[in-house]
Design an enzyme around this catalytic site. Structure first.
Site, PDB file in Angstrom:
ATOM      1  N   ASP A 201      55.394  64.751  35.337  1.00  0.00           N
ATOM      2  CA  ASP A 201      54.189  65.563  35.409  1.00  0.00           C
ATOM      3  C   ASP A 201      54.501  67.028  35.092  1.00  0.00           C
ATOM      4  OD1 ASP A 201      51.302  65.760  36.549  1.00  0.00           O
ATOM      5  OD2 ASP A 201      52.372  67.326  37.649  1.00  0.00           O
ATOM      6  N   GLU A 256      71.980  56.885  33.882  1.00  0.00           N
ATOM      7  CA  GLU A 256      73.047  56.389  34.764  1.00  0.00           C
ATOM      8  C   GLU A 256      72.914  54.886  34.981  1.00  0.00           C
ATOM      9  OE1 GLU A 256      72.791  58.705  38.377  1.00  0.00           O
ATOM     10  OE2 GLU A 256      73.359  60.548  37.327  1.00  0.00           O
TER      11      GLU A 256
HETATM   12  C1  NOJ Z   1      48.930  66.985  35.468  1.00  0.00           C
HETATM   13  C2  NOJ Z   1      48.272  65.801  36.080  1.00  0.00           C
HETATM   14  O1  NOJ Z   1      48.006  64.851  35.087  1.00  0.00           O
HETATM   15  C3  NOJ Z   1      47.029  66.315  36.758  1.00  0.00           C
HETATM   16  O2  NOJ Z   1      46.192  65.277  37.176  1.00  0.00           O
HETATM   17  C4  NOJ Z   1      47.472  67.178  37.910  1.00  0.00           C
HETATM   18  O3  NOJ Z   1      46.339  67.756  38.528  1.00  0.00           O
HETATM   19  C5  NOJ Z   1      48.389  68.298  37.441  1.00  0.00           C
HETATM   20  N1  NOJ Z   1      49.383  67.852  36.513  1.00  0.00           N
HETATM   21  C6  NOJ Z   1      49.126  68.896  38.613  1.00  0.00           C
HETATM   22  O4  NOJ Z   1      50.072  67.977  39.094  1.00  0.00           O
END
Ligand code: NOJ
Ligand code: MG
Length: 539
Positions: A201, A256
């Site tokens: 993310d 790994e």
């Molecule tokens: C991207 C994620 O896809 C989204 O849903 C989220 O709110 C933000 N990153 C923060 O983690």
């Protein structure tokens, strides 16, 4: 790298667990629910599922605010439920990827609670704390996603902490080696449990400039159209060189346990900067290509982008495509239901790994959320940008709870989407679901569509056309991106063949000779006669 990884051949399916299937009637989807519906996914023919976050979380950002990276939130079930799901998926040949949120934790994570408790706490430096400027203002001019200062004042200890997203999502300090090791250990924990990889993310915002240099203004900012943070050029707090180095270390960690574990990453950068994240042994295998989420739906624009993208890939890098996700209006809403079918054909025949977002296979549309029922915090912070409409539950049948829940679904199913349910579409040869299943089946049987070379075919007007070619096999894909009929002259015998699949049912097997007629909003895949010379153009 070669074209051998499962993730190069495969189709990845994104599950938003809150909305996939609710097994216990609390209105929120869960892991046993996914297990119950796994047969839908194998019937459809996907190769991997990526689960949006399932870890313990206060759910301020519906799981993207993690308070324990190695647990399972009770709303989704237990660790046993997850183990069972992974075992069942593996037994069916389906890989399981988790969402990994390294940039920030929840403010309820024990690390942040400790960090916030005192300037002397051993965890203080696990997050990004800074003194005010002499005038009392924030330490730099950096903006967070929703457009105000990225620095949040914390009265108790008299410093600012840095956070790109919500106040309750403080950024970790990735310059601290202890943070790096603790977070890498969370990857190792899941790899050892059999998880096949991760979607990372918000990777681009991992590290910020250590000198806190101010960002310059963005002269191209379009108020109202661009997100508010875009009024400055985020040169000092986004996509820093240290982030690229850390991506290499992440890759080392997943390697790994062997070379079939994969990293996907959300980057949201211009093409030239995305491709820098590739790397044979030190890069991200699938740095998401989000172009189709926002591109003008225009044949020459898309064809031009495909050319630029493929040309920009470093040697050995594998392309990928995304049509939708839990942060973006649904493709059927953006383009309309007819073009959504064409878009599916595009996604599943372009060279590269496709990611399908749950419900795309049904042609689900955004569900308007009545003002009193809006849940996404972003809807409050950036009016008009709320993400609830694309996160509504999967409709499995026409029941009031849509077969998703016996209780009250956490977001409305929506009448339109209820009618688009799986049961209604499953046996309908004309349905969006059947189209997806057939496209996935065709990919599976047709190596040329997966690993074949891509040749752009010149076509006029709204038609986007290309050939996927492998030794002894050639497949023409012709997509009419407009509503009016189109006719392609097919020069010579080179592209003669028969229609293998059309977005418009009833054309299977039709011969294609000197020309190809396309209805408005129609896409076709043509299997060309073998032995004919490689095509160069259609006019
Ligand atoms: C991207 C994620 O896809 C989204 O849903 C989220 O709110 C933000 N990153 C923060 O983690
Ligand atoms: Mg950060």
């Amino acid at each position: 790298m070669g074209n051998t990884g499962w993730w190069q051949h495969g189709v990845i399916y994104q599950i938003y667990p809150r909305s996939f299937m609710d097994s216990d009637g609390d209105g929120v989807g869960d892991l046993p629910g996914i297990l119950e519906r796994l047969d839908h996914l194998t019937w459809l023919g996907v190769d991997a599922i990526w689960l949006s976050p399932i870890h313990p979380s206060p759910m301020d950002d519906f799981g993207y605010d993690v308070s324990d990276y190695t647990g399972v939130d009770p709303v989704f079930g237990t660790m046993d439920d997850l183990d069972r799901l992974v075992a069942a998926a593996h037994a069916r040949g389906v890989r399981v990827l988790l969402d990994w949120v390294p940039n920030h934790t929840s403010d309820q994570h024990p690390w942040f609670r400790a960090s916030r408790s005192s300037r002397d706490d051993p965890r203080r430096d696990w997050y990004v704390w800074r003194d005010p400027r002499p005038d009392g203002g924030p330490p730099s001019n950096w903006l967070r996603y929703v457009g105000d200062s990225a620095w949040r004042w914390d009265q108790a200890t008299g410093q600012f902490y840095y956070r790109v997203f919500l106040d309750s999502q403080p950024d970790l300090n990735w310059r601290n080696p202890a943070v790096q090791e603790a977070m890498f250990d969370t990857l190792r924990f899941w790899l050892a449990r059999g998880i096949d990889g991760f979607r990372i993310d918000a990777l681009v915002v991992l590290v910020e400039d250590d000198q806190l240099r101010d960002n310059p203004p963005n002269p191209g900012y379009r108020p109202g159209r661009d997100l508010p943070y875009m009024r400055e050029l985020s040169v000092w707090n986004v996509n820093r060189p240290e982030t690229r180095e850390l991506a290499a270390r992440m890759r080392k960690v997943v390697d790994e346990l062997g070379d079939d574990r994969v990293l996907l990453a959300e980057l949201g950068l211009p093409l030239e900067q995305i491709v820098a994240y590739y790397g044979d042994s030190d890069g991200i295998q699938v740095p998401f290509n989000f172009e189709l989420l926002t591109t003008a739906w225009d044949a020459s624009v898309i064809a031009g982008y495909v050319d630029r993208y493929l040309a920009a890939l470093p040697a050995g890098a594998w392309p990928n495509w995304v049509l939708g996700n839990h942060d973006t209006p649904r493709v059927a809403t953006r383009l309309g239901p007819a073009q959504a079918r064409v878009a599916a054909m595009l996604l599943l025949t372009l060279p590269g790994t496709p990611t399908l977002y749950q419900g795309e296979e049904l042609g689900l549309e955004d569900v308007p959320i009545p003002p009193g029922q809006v849940l996404d915090p972003i809807a409050r912070l950036v009016p008009g940008r709320g993400r609830d409409p694309e996160r509504t539950p999967m409709p499995w049948d026409g029941d009031p709870g849509a077969g998703f829940s016996t209780g009250r679904p956490w977001l409305p199913v929506g009448d339109g989407n209820r009618a688009r349910n799986v049961a209604a579409q499953r046996d309908d040869p004309a349905s969006m679901l059947t189209l997806h299943r057939r496209l996935l089946g065709l990919r599976r049987q047709t190596p040329a569509l997966v690993t074949g070379a891509y040749h752009r075919v010149e076509a006029a007007g709204d038609v986007l056309a290309y050939v996927r070619a492998a030794p002894g096999a050639r497949w023409l894909v012709a997509l009419n991106l407009g509503p009016s009929p189109a006719r392609l002259a097919v020069p010579g015998p080179s592209l003669a063949g028969r229609v293998a699949l059309s977005t418009h049912p009833g054309r299977d097997g039709q011969p294609v000779g000197g020309s190809l007629e396309l209805a408005g909003d129609e896409g076709v895949v043509v299997e060309c006669e073998s032995g004919s010379p490689a095509p160069t153009s259609i006019s």
